[in-house]
Design a protein around this motif. Structure first.
Motif, PDB file in Angstrom:
ATOM      1  N   ILE A  14       0.861  -1.180   0.000  1.00  0.00           N
ATOM      2  CA  ILE A  14       0.000   0.000   0.000  1.00  0.00           C
ATOM      3  C   ILE A  14       0.897   1.230   0.000  1.00  0.00           C
ATOM      4  CG2 ILE A  14      -1.690   1.346   1.309  1.00  0.00           C
ATOM      5  CD1 ILE A  14      -2.743  -1.290   2.447  1.00  0.00           C
ATOM      6  N   TYR A  16       1.347   4.723   1.071  1.00  0.00           N
ATOM      7  CA  TYR A  16       0.706   5.474   2.147  1.00  0.00           C
ATOM      8  C   TYR A  16       1.232   6.905   2.175  1.00  0.00           C
ATOM      9  CZ  TYR A  16      -1.301   6.109   6.857  1.00  0.00           C
ATOM     10  OH  TYR A  16      -2.028   6.542   7.936  1.00  0.00           O
ATOM     11  N   GLN A  18       1.077   9.605   4.289  1.00  0.00           N
ATOM     12  CA  GLN A  18       0.661   9.650   5.691  1.00  0.00           C
ATOM     13  C   GLN A  18       0.804  11.021   6.333  1.00  0.00           C
ATOM     14  OE1 GLN A  18       2.974   7.165   8.319  1.00  0.00           O
ATOM     15  NE2 GLN A  18       1.435   7.193   9.913  1.00  0.00           N
ATOM     16  N   SER A  46      -3.280   4.975  -0.056  1.00  0.00           N
ATOM     17  CA  SER A  46      -3.950   5.506   1.126  1.00  0.00           C
ATOM     18  C   SER A  46      -3.505   6.950   1.322  1.00  0.00           C
ATOM     19  CB  SER A  46      -3.601   4.670   2.359  1.00  0.00           C
ATOM     20  OG  SER A  46      -4.238   5.180   3.509  1.00  0.00           O
ATOM     21  N   SER A  48      -3.834  10.437   3.470  1.00  0.00           N
ATOM     22  CA  SER A  48      -4.229  11.070   4.729  1.00  0.00           C
ATOM     23  C   SER A  48      -4.380  12.575   4.529  1.00  0.00           C
ATOM     24  CB  SER A  48      -3.176  10.782   5.798  1.00  0.00           C
ATOM     25  OG  SER A  48      -3.541  11.362   7.028  1.00  0.00           O
ATOM     26  N   SER A  72      -7.952   4.692  -0.642  1.00  0.00           N
ATOM     27  CA  SER A  72      -8.505   4.855   0.700  1.00  0.00           C
ATOM     28  C   SER A  72      -8.128   6.239   1.216  1.00  0.00           C
ATOM     29  CB  SER A  72      -7.945   3.777   1.639  1.00  0.00           C
ATOM     30  OG  SER A  72      -8.390   3.986   2.967  1.00  0.00           O
ATOM     31  N   GLU A  74      -7.853   8.819   4.605  1.00  0.00           N
ATOM     32  CA  GLU A  74      -7.823   8.966   6.057  1.00  0.00           C
ATOM     33  C   GLU A  74      -8.022  10.439   6.406  1.00  0.00           C
ATOM     34  OE1 GLU A  74      -4.678   7.148   8.174  1.00  0.00           O
ATOM     35  OE2 GLU A  74      -4.773   5.271   7.050  1.00  0.00           O
ATOM     36  N   HIS A 190      -8.129   0.261  13.485  1.00  0.00           N
ATOM     37  CA  HIS A 190      -6.787   0.186  12.909  1.00  0.00           C
ATOM     38  C   HIS A 190      -5.693   0.444  13.944  1.00  0.00           C
ATOM     39  CE1 HIS A 190      -7.819   0.386   8.458  1.00  0.00           C
ATOM     40  NE2 HIS A 190      -8.992   0.570   9.040  1.00  0.00           N
TER      41      HIS A 190
END
Length: 251
Positions: A14, A16, A18, A46, A48, A72, A74, A190
């Motif tokens: 993945i 990420y 972040q 993913s 964020s 995804s 966040e 999570h």
């Protein structure tokens, strides 16, 4: 870093995004960054971000990206207490979080929200209300954090001057359990506690290793014979047939 995990046998990854707000840039810049990580061994991106950094234009870009790879999102709520959001200088309100969440979910994205359960100004009712809001909005996952404080910040100065006090570890564990009890059992957990940076942190996790706090939470859950969603149906009382079916599924 990917090479390190490949050497351990990992085959899928993945990507990420972040740290910080990863939708806070011009659209063309974001598009260039996101598309760079699409490789055959990357199965999801993913991203964020923050409620005040989500726009229809950005969601259009992410929908385009979703045609090529799973995406995804966040996003931090942190607390349902809008007074605390202001005091912590979050830069967004509760209503703005709700609005951004509805936009993200209406586009069909997986959404993971972040919460902090031990803000100095919050009490157990704020913790429970936060769980309820996440449940009603239908977020897919949640990352639970303990508040940590970094030096050379406004919060750090307040902590050093004794203007704010952080509750005990036992209080954090109790808040986490109450949060879980009122949270929808369909929401994936999570994370149960923060992972403060070693450098610059003047308060974090009561000086305990992260795994020790996780083990303590799990042990207390077992001792109390309680679990995620135990009190969910006590407040979530839908009236329509559509929601009655959901309610039946939860039993």
């Amino acid at each position: 870093m990917k090479k390190r995990y490949i050497n351990k046998g990992a085959k899928k990854f993945i990507a990420y995004f972040q740290n910080f707000s990863n939708t806070y840039a011009p659209i063309e810049r974001l598009k260039d960054i996101y598309y760079q990580v699409i490789e055959k061994d990357i199965v999801q991106i993913s991203i964020s971000t923050r409620p005040d950094c989500i726009s229809d234009e950005i969601l259009d870009l992410l929908e385009e990206l979703k045609e090529k790879i799973d995406v995804s999102i966040e996003m931090g709520l942190q607390t349902a207490n809008y007074h605390t959001l202001t005091k912590m200088n979050r830069g967004h309100t509760l209503a703005e979080y709700i609005n951004a969440t509805m936009k993200v979910k209406n586009r069909g994205f997986e959404l993971v929200s972040h919460v902090i359960l031990n803000f100095p100004n919050d009490n157990i009712l704020d913790v429970i209300e936060t769980a309820k809001i996440l449940s009603v909005l239908g977020v897919d996952g949640v990352k639970i954090h303990s508040l940590y404080i970094v030096k050379n910040t406004i919060l750090g100065k307040m902590f050093e001057e004794g203007k704010i006090k952080i509750g005990s570890l036992e209080d954090y564990v109790e808040r986490t359990i109450r949060f879980l009890e009122y949270l929808s059992p369909k929401i994936v957990i999570h994370r149960l506690v923060a992972d403060p940076p070693r450098k610059g942190t003047i308060f974090g996790n009561w000086g305990k290793p992260k795994i020790q706090i996780i083990n303590l939470i799990e042990r207390k859950l077992a001792e109390k014979e309680t679990y995620q969603g135990k009190n969910f149906l006590s407040w979530y009382t839908p009236k329509t047939e559509k929601f009655k079916n959901i309610q039946n599924d939860l039993h």
